[in-house]
Design a protein around this motif. Sequence first.
Motif, PDB file in Angstrom:
ATOM      1  N   VAL A  32       0.841  -1.204   0.000  1.00 55.07           N
ATOM      2  CA  VAL A  32       0.000   0.000   0.000  1.00 55.07           C
ATOM      3  C   VAL A  32       0.871   1.247   0.000  1.00 55.07           C
ATOM      4  N   ASP A  33       1.969   1.215   0.756  1.00 52.28           N
ATOM      5  CA  ASP A  33       2.883   2.358   0.762  1.00 52.28           C
ATOM      6  C   ASP A  33       3.423   2.631  -0.641  1.00 52.28           C
ATOM      7  N   ALA A  34       3.778   1.564  -1.348  1.00 53.20           N
ATOM      8  CA  ALA A  34       4.289   1.724  -2.718  1.00 53.20           C
ATOM      9  C   ALA A  34       3.217   2.317  -3.629  1.00 53.20           C
ATOM     10  N   PHE A  35       1.993   1.860  -3.458  1.00 51.74           N
ATOM     11  CA  PHE A  35       0.860   2.400  -4.211  1.00 51.74           C
ATOM     12  C   PHE A  35       0.749   3.909  -3.990  1.00 51.74           C
ATOM     13  N   THR A  94      10.772   4.945  -9.405  1.00 48.03           N
ATOM     14  CA  THR A  94      10.778   3.483  -9.542  1.00 48.03           C
ATOM     15  C   THR A  94      11.735   2.838  -8.545  1.00 48.03           C
ATOM     16  N   ASN A  95      12.884   3.473  -8.325  1.00 52.97           N
ATOM     17  CA  ASN A  95      13.832   2.919  -7.339  1.00 52.97           C
ATOM     18  C   ASN A  95      13.265   2.992  -5.927  1.00 52.97           C
ATOM     19  N   ARG A  96      12.547   4.070  -5.642  1.00 52.29           N
ATOM     20  CA  ARG A  96      11.958   4.197  -4.311  1.00 52.29           C
ATOM     21  C   ARG A  96      10.906   3.115  -4.087  1.00 52.29           C
ATOM     22  N   VAL A  97      10.081   2.892  -5.092  1.00 50.49           N
ATOM     23  CA  VAL A  97       9.056   1.853  -4.982  1.00 50.49           C
ATOM     24  C   VAL A  97       9.702   0.481  -4.834  1.00 50.49           C
ATOM     25  N   SER A  98      10.757   0.233  -5.585  1.00 49.91           N
ATOM     26  CA  SER A  98      11.455  -1.052  -5.483  1.00 49.91           C
ATOM     27  C   SER A  98      11.989  -1.265  -4.071  1.00 49.91           C
ATOM     28  N   THR A  99      12.491  -0.211  -3.478  1.00 48.80           N
ATOM     29  CA  THR A  99      12.987  -0.309  -2.113  1.00 48.80           C
ATOM     30  C   THR A  99      11.861  -0.617  -1.132  1.00 48.80           C
ATOM     31  N   VAL A 100      10.742   0.082  -1.290  1.00 55.70           N
ATOM     32  CA  VAL A 100       9.588  -0.139  -0.410  1.00 55.70           C
ATOM     33  C   VAL A 100       9.093  -1.575  -0.528  1.00 55.70           C
ATOM     34  N   LEU A 101       9.185  -2.149  -1.731  1.00 52.01           N
ATOM     35  CA  LEU A 101       8.698  -3.509  -1.975  1.00 52.01           C
ATOM     36  C   LEU A 101       9.751  -4.574  -1.672  1.00 52.01           C
ATOM     37  N   GLY A 102      10.811  -4.180  -1.010  1.00 51.59           N
ATOM     38  CA  GLY A 102      11.799  -5.160  -0.587  1.00 51.59           C
ATOM     39  C   GLY A 102      12.760  -5.597  -1.662  1.00 51.59           C
ATOM     40  N   GLY A 103      12.944  -4.772  -2.689  1.00 50.34           N
ATOM     41  CA  GLY A 103      13.925  -5.093  -3.714  1.00 50.34           C
ATOM     42  C   GLY A 103      13.362  -5.644  -5.004  1.00 50.34           C
ATOM     43  N   ILE A 104      12.060  -5.676  -5.167  1.00 53.15           N
ATOM     44  CA  ILE A 104      11.461  -6.122  -6.425  1.00 53.15           C
ATOM     45  C   ILE A 104      11.733  -5.065  -7.497  1.00 53.15           C
ATOM     46  N   ASP A 105      12.321  -5.464  -8.608  1.00 54.43           N
ATOM     47  CA  ASP A 105      12.704  -4.526  -9.649  1.00 54.43           C
ATOM     48  C   ASP A 105      11.517  -4.101 -10.504  1.00 54.43           C
ATOM     49  N   TYR A 106      11.608  -2.898 -11.013  1.00 58.09           N
ATOM     50  CA  TYR A 106      10.610  -2.405 -11.962  1.00 58.09           C
ATOM     51  C   TYR A 106      10.782  -3.114 -13.291  1.00 58.09           C
ATOM     52  N   ASP A 107       9.686  -3.578 -13.865  1.00 59.77           N
ATOM     53  CA  ASP A 107       9.701  -4.274 -15.148  1.00 59.77           C
ATOM     54  C   ASP A 107       8.918  -3.432 -16.147  1.00 59.77           C
ATOM     55  N   ASP A 108       9.643  -2.802 -17.076  1.00 58.86           N
ATOM     56  CA  ASP A 108       8.957  -1.881 -17.998  1.00 58.86           C
ATOM     57  C   ASP A 108       8.135  -2.600 -19.052  1.00 58.86           C
ATOM     58  N   THR A 109       8.216  -3.932 -19.099  1.00 57.96           N
ATOM     59  CA  THR A 109       7.367  -4.667 -20.044  1.00 57.96           C
ATOM     60  C   THR A 109       5.962  -4.883 -19.496  1.00 57.96           C
ATOM     61  N   LEU A 110       5.772  -4.721 -18.187  1.00 58.65           N
ATOM     62  CA  LEU A 110       4.437  -4.926 -17.604  1.00 58.65           C
ATOM     63  C   LEU A 110       3.480  -3.762 -17.901  1.00 58.65           C
ATOM     64  N   PRO A 111       3.774  -2.538 -17.545  1.00 59.71           N
ATOM     65  CA  PRO A 111       4.903  -2.053 -16.757  1.00 59.71           C
ATOM     66  C   PRO A 111       4.543  -2.021 -15.269  1.00 59.71           C
ATOM     67  N   GLY A 112       5.520  -2.336 -14.411  1.00 57.07           N
ATOM     68  CA  GLY A 112       5.269  -2.296 -12.984  1.00 57.07           C
ATOM     69  C   GLY A 112       6.158  -3.252 -12.228  1.00 57.07           C
ATOM     70  N   TRP A 113       5.696  -3.656 -11.048  1.00 58.33           N
ATOM     71  CA  TRP A 113       6.444  -4.533 -10.147  1.00 58.33           C
ATOM     72  C   TRP A 113       5.620  -5.790  -9.915  1.00 58.33           C
ATOM     73  N   SER A 114       6.173  -6.931 -10.255  1.00 58.23           N
ATOM     74  CA  SER A 114       5.428  -8.183 -10.152  1.00 58.23           C
ATOM     75  C   SER A 114       6.057  -9.111  -9.125  1.00 58.23           C
ATOM     76  N   TRP A 115       5.219  -9.697  -8.297  1.00 56.53           N
ATOM     77  CA  TRP A 115       5.652 -10.772  -7.398  1.00 56.53           C
ATOM     78  C   TRP A 115       4.778 -11.991  -7.675  1.00 56.53           C
ATOM     79  N   LYS A 116       4.447 -12.148  -8.950  1.00 50.91           N
ATOM     80  CA  LYS A 116       3.525 -13.186  -9.399  1.00 50.91           C
ATOM     81  C   LYS A 116       3.912 -14.531  -8.821  1.00 50.91           C
ATOM     82  N   GLY A 117       2.932 -15.185  -8.202  1.00 48.44           N
ATOM     83  CA  GLY A 117       3.201 -16.438  -7.491  1.00 48.44           C
ATOM     84  C   GLY A 117       3.828 -17.492  -8.388  1.00 48.44           C
ATOM     85  N   LEU A 118       4.864 -18.099  -7.889  1.00 47.66           N
ATOM     86  CA  LEU A 118       5.525 -19.188  -8.592  1.00 47.66           C
ATOM     87  C   LEU A 118       5.408 -20.476  -7.816  1.00 47.66           C
ATOM     88  N   ASP A 119       4.421 -20.517  -6.888  1.00 46.13           N
ATOM     89  CA  ASP A 119       4.345 -21.653  -5.963  1.00 46.13           C
ATOM     90  C   ASP A 119       3.901 -22.915  -6.659  1.00 46.13           C
TER      91      ASP A 119
END
Length: 262
Positions: free
Chosen positions: A191-194, A237-262
């Motif tokens: 939510v903070d990143a949002f 984008t770097n600030r958001v990546s930091t808030v999200l714990g290091g998830i990188d910005y992906d300009d192909t989405l565009p955005g930050w994905s933590w899509k489940g890989l379980d």
Amino acid sequence: MRSTFSTSPWLEPGHFQPRDQAVRITLTSRGCTESPIVVLDPTARSVRTEDGETIVSDGFGAVRHRSDCPPCAADIYRIRIEGGHIDGRYAGRWSDQATARYQHLACRIGWAHGDNGWRGTFLDGTEVPDWLRDTTAQLLRAPAGFGLEVAQILDPLDWPTLLEHHPDDLALVLDAERDEGPFLLDWEPTVDAFHVLAAAGHSPFFAASIGIGATTQLQLRITALLCHIYPIDTVVTNRVSTVLGGIDYDDTLPGWSWKGLD
């Protein structure tokens, strides 16, 4: 957008056209069977199978488009779950009650085709909260394939505010994995990143889906924070990546994905 909805648009005249790539999918005692076909003449019910041209004597009730049709894709996924044709990683995770509730929701989406393509709406009488039905009206898309997933929502909705106002209606899922192992993302930094993006003048939104959890709870799964940033503002984008714990910005989405890989 049409004012009328259909839970079975594949039964309506004009849904299939000559040369459409399709599949005939049926439930059997052993699960479900799928046979690829090509529609030749939908009015005459003629199709081409691997064995040649034939007539589908019982109509197109078991025929679905192979691709590029959200209602057909959603129903193929539903039938596969009903027939037990699911990813082995999920086998045994769901109770009969959870599967039954999933089937209820999946069969209660009314589809309509408009300027933005196919979109769905939970119909009146569906076992979802009224606010969720109203908020997601004409925004439901075919599921991506996360367990008992009913529909995706990829349109700008203020999920942080909605969940704050209705904290007990949805079970929130944000889990994902990284190469080095399991990774849990908390809702608060998400939510903070949002809010970081919104404060910078951008219009962030979440990639979300509605489904049923391992028991019977209604579940909201959020897999990405999306935002069109052009030109790229690396400070933001770097600030958001930091808030999200290091998830990188992906300009192909565009955005930050933590899509489940379980």
